[in-house]
Scaffold this motif. Structure first.
Motif, short mmCIF file in Angstrom:
data_model
loop_
_atom_site.label_atom_id
_atom_site.label_comp_id
_atom_site.label_asym_id
_atom_site.label_seq_id
_atom_site.Cartn_x
_atom_site.Cartn_y
_atom_site.Cartn_z
N ARG A 144 50.57 22.85 -39.37
CA ARG A 144 50.46 22.18 -38.16
C ARG A 144 51.53 21.02 -37.84
N ALA A 145 51.80 20.42 -38.77
CA ALA A 145 52.95 19.55 -38.79
C ALA A 145 54.30 20.05 -38.44
N LEU A 146 54.66 21.22 -38.94
CA LEU A 146 55.71 21.89 -38.57
C LEU A 146 55.70 22.47 -37.20
N ARG A 147 54.70 22.96 -36.83
CA ARG A 147 54.55 23.33 -35.27
C ARG A 147 54.98 22.09 -34.35
N ALA A 148 54.33 20.90 -34.70
CA ALA A 148 54.35 19.71 -33.94
C ALA A 148 55.86 19.59 -33.86
N ALA A 149 56.46 19.43 -35.16
CA ALA A 149 58.00 19.08 -35.30
C ALA A 149 58.85 19.98 -34.51
N SER A 150 58.39 21.33 -34.16
CA SER A 150 59.22 22.28 -33.39
C SER A 150 59.29 21.92 -31.93
N ARG A 151 58.22 21.29 -31.56
CA ARG A 151 57.96 20.81 -30.34
C ARG A 151 58.66 19.37 -29.89
N ALA A 152 58.83 18.64 -31.01
CA ALA A 152 59.28 17.40 -30.85
C ALA A 152 60.70 17.06 -30.31
N SER A 153 60.86 16.01 -29.74
CA SER A 153 62.37 15.66 -29.07
C SER A 153 63.68 15.51 -30.00
N GLY A 154 63.14 15.54 -31.14
CA GLY A 154 64.22 15.23 -32.19
C GLY A 154 64.49 13.77 -32.26
N ALA A 155 63.69 12.67 -31.98
CA ALA A 155 63.98 11.26 -32.28
C ALA A 155 63.70 11.12 -33.71
N GLY A 156 64.55 9.81 -34.05
CA GLY A 156 64.27 9.54 -35.53
C GLY A 156 62.69 9.16 -35.92
N SER A 157 62.74 9.01 -37.21
CA SER A 157 61.39 8.59 -37.55
C SER A 157 61.29 7.35 -38.03
N ASP A 158 60.19 6.66 -37.99
CA ASP A 158 59.88 5.32 -38.16
C ASP A 158 60.43 4.76 -39.60
N ALA A 346 64.01 -3.29 -44.01
CA ALA A 346 65.50 -3.30 -44.02
C ALA A 346 66.05 -2.93 -45.26
N ALA A 347 65.40 -3.05 -46.51
CA ALA A 347 65.88 -2.54 -47.77
C ALA A 347 65.88 -1.02 -47.77
N ARG A 348 64.88 -0.48 -47.20
CA ARG A 348 64.62 0.84 -47.34
C ARG A 348 65.65 1.53 -46.34
N LEU A 349 66.14 0.98 -45.16
CA LEU A 349 67.44 1.37 -44.21
C LEU A 349 68.68 1.29 -44.83
N ALA A 350 68.66 0.31 -45.98
CA ALA A 350 70.18 0.04 -46.79
C ALA A 350 70.20 0.97 -47.78
N SER A 351 69.11 1.58 -48.27
CA SER A 351 69.14 2.57 -49.38
C SER A 351 68.69 4.12 -48.94
N ASN A 352 67.62 4.45 -49.52
CA ASN A 352 67.21 6.00 -49.13
C ASN A 352 65.98 5.89 -48.47
N TRP A 353 65.86 5.71 -47.19
CA TRP A 353 64.50 5.25 -46.40
C TRP A 353 63.72 6.48 -46.00
N HIS A 354 64.09 7.61 -46.23
CA HIS A 354 63.56 8.74 -45.54
C HIS A 354 62.44 9.20 -46.48
N VAL A 355 61.24 9.28 -45.98
CA VAL A 355 60.14 9.92 -46.63
C VAL A 355 59.68 11.22 -45.69
N PRO A 356 59.77 12.50 -46.35
CA PRO A 356 60.00 13.72 -45.27
C PRO A 356 58.63 13.55 -44.35
N SER A 357 59.10 13.68 -43.01
CA SER A 357 58.15 13.45 -41.86
C SER A 357 57.02 14.53 -41.83
#
Length: 479
Positions: A144-158, A346-357
């Protein structure tokens, strides 16, 4: 079979110069020695190599024959030619070892242990029983999450985490642990390890900040704060948890695992919880509450989390879904005081802030639809049965030789080993008997020395526990 990818630049002399075969052989051998052609890599067929190098097939065949004779390559019938497992390592490793002093102190001589071969009876700690996890539900939610991601605009995650997941976590910890918070106080992390790293980045001033750590305790937490430049102050633990009366008067941070102390498994008493928060208030210190597997309460009334008692002013509550769901998920969180959230993000943004959406979206639905609560309730009964089976087997086969410490939660049990024999001497004969053990020594920092064994029951069925204890008793009878 697909052709191997061969992206190696070969510089060959002009034909007729008399050293074409030697040049091809030398270049291939050099690529193997310095690791550009890795051990186990499949080499092109002689006809293809001849075309790539611009030489005759007989020249390519002769070069392979030389490498084969020297042991650099090996032929596999019907499969082709491969770089030998004895070669293909980076050049200069021995010389490079002399530069190891340039590594930061916490990382010297700290290479992780290679995975051990499976044994019949596995008592490793920190592992949940993933075989009983509802992966069919997880697959549906992930799709379900993959289907929703395929329809998303491609905006960055929080970078603070999926808002739906943060809302779900806030509701979950409120119901499961009475932690009072809202979604804005939650920072999603790549497991508890990243949570500790972010806290160390944000709360430590190198060479000035002092953190009180449980000893014995959780080693990676101490490494994260030592690497950030904190001064470590060890505090002992007894059957009632952290010895609050041993905390120094001047302290900046206090780290504690009150629900199920890591690794002893004891619970911080209500009186000590109040005393710890009073000490933090007086010392103007902050508290890191590690609740890594407290959801699995196996008996007794749960005590309030420190974050609940403190009303969210000084306590950073760290949780993870690796224990309540499955290890590969690697999603954790920090419930932080609101004043600290911007710095953590801010510390996450300065390192590895991505947890798979995709994982975040699926987890948000998994919690919101009640699947996590149902799974935790069911596994509490499973783990309670295993702990009871373990206690009975320990009493039957070891008597007072192994004394279990009281534990009302979590996925492992700690035992004190009485007698002069070090627990480390139990490990080899136990492994020969098919029993994997862990000792307390890996969780202590010098000069503390504790003699004991840890028994995780996430990877072993209840019916296997008595045979495992019987095999262990026979293996160590002569020690």
């Amino acid at each position: 079979m697909s052709k191997p990818l061969f992206d190696l630049r070969l510089e060959m002399p002009a034909r007729g110069s008399g050293n074409v075969q030697q040049a091809l052989h030398h270049q291939l051998r050099a690529a193997i020695v310095d690791g550009r052609l890795a051990a186990g890599a499949r080499l092109p067929a002689t006809r293809e190599l001849a075309g790539l190098a611009g030489v005759s097939r007989s020249t390519a065949l002769a070069a392979y024959d030389l490498l084969l004779a020297e042991g650099y390559v090996e032929g596999r019938r019907g499969s082709g030619t491969y770089v030998s497992a004895r070669h293909g390592g980076p050049a200069g490793d021995a010389a490079g070892a002399s530069l190891a002093h340039k590594l930061a102190a916490p990382w010297r001589d700290s290479a992780p242990a290679r995975p051990s071969p499976p044994l019949r009876f596995d008592f490793r700690i920190g592992y949940p029983d993933q075989r009983q996890f509802p992966f069919d539900v997880w697959r549906r939610l992930t799709a379900r999450a993959l289907r929703a991601a395929s329809r998303a605009s491609g905006a960055g995650s929080d970078p603070q985490g999926d808002p739906r997941l943060r809302e779900a976590i806030a509701r979950h910890v409120s119901h499961a642990r009475a932690v009072a918070c809202d979604a804005d106080a939650v920072v999603v992390t790549a497991g508890a390890q990243q949570a500790f790293d972010l806290l160390a980045r944000c709360l430590v001033t190198p060479s000035r900040t002092t953190i009180a750590l449980e000893n014995p305790g959780y080693p990676p937490l101490g490494v994260a704060f030592a690497q950030a430049g904190a001064r470590l102050h060890d505090v002992p633990v007894d059957e009632h948890g952290l010895c609050v009366d041993r905390l120094p008067g001047r302290i900046d941070l206090i780290s504690v695992s009150p629900s199920h102390q890591s690794p002893l498994g004891v619970t911080l008493s209500a009186a000590r919880r109040a005393a710890l928060l009073a000490h933090a208030q007086q010392a103007d210190a902050l508290v890191i509450e590690d609740d890594y597997d407290g959801e699995f309460r196996l008996g007794g009334r749960p005590l309030d989390a420190l974050q609940t008692l403190d009303r969210g002013r000084r306590v950073f509550y760290v949780g993870t879904f690796a224990k309540s769901m499955f290890m590969a998920l690697r999603v954790g969180f920090v419930v932080a005081p609101h004043w600290a959230v911007p710095a953590l993000v801010a510390a996450r943004l300065a390192s590895n802030w991505h947890v798979p959406s995709i994982n975040q979206a699926a987890l948000a639905d998994f919690i919101a639809e009640g699947h996590l609560a149902r799974h935790v309730r069911r596994m509490r009964g499973v783990y309670a049965g295993r702990q009871q089976a373990l206690l009975e087997a320990l009493r039957l086969h070891f008597g007072e030789r192994l004394q279990p410490l009281p534990s009302l939660a979590g996925l492992h049990l700690c035992t004190a080993l009485h007698g002069a024999t070090p627990a480390e001497r139990w490990v080899p004969p136990a492994a020969q008997a098919g029993v994997r053990l862990a000792t307390l020594s890996a969780s202590t920092r010098p000069p503390l020395s504790l003699n004991g064994l840890l028994f995780g029951y996430g990877l072993i069925e209840a019916a296997q526990i008595d045979p495992a204890m019987r095999a262990l008793a026979a293996a160590v009878r002569g020690l």
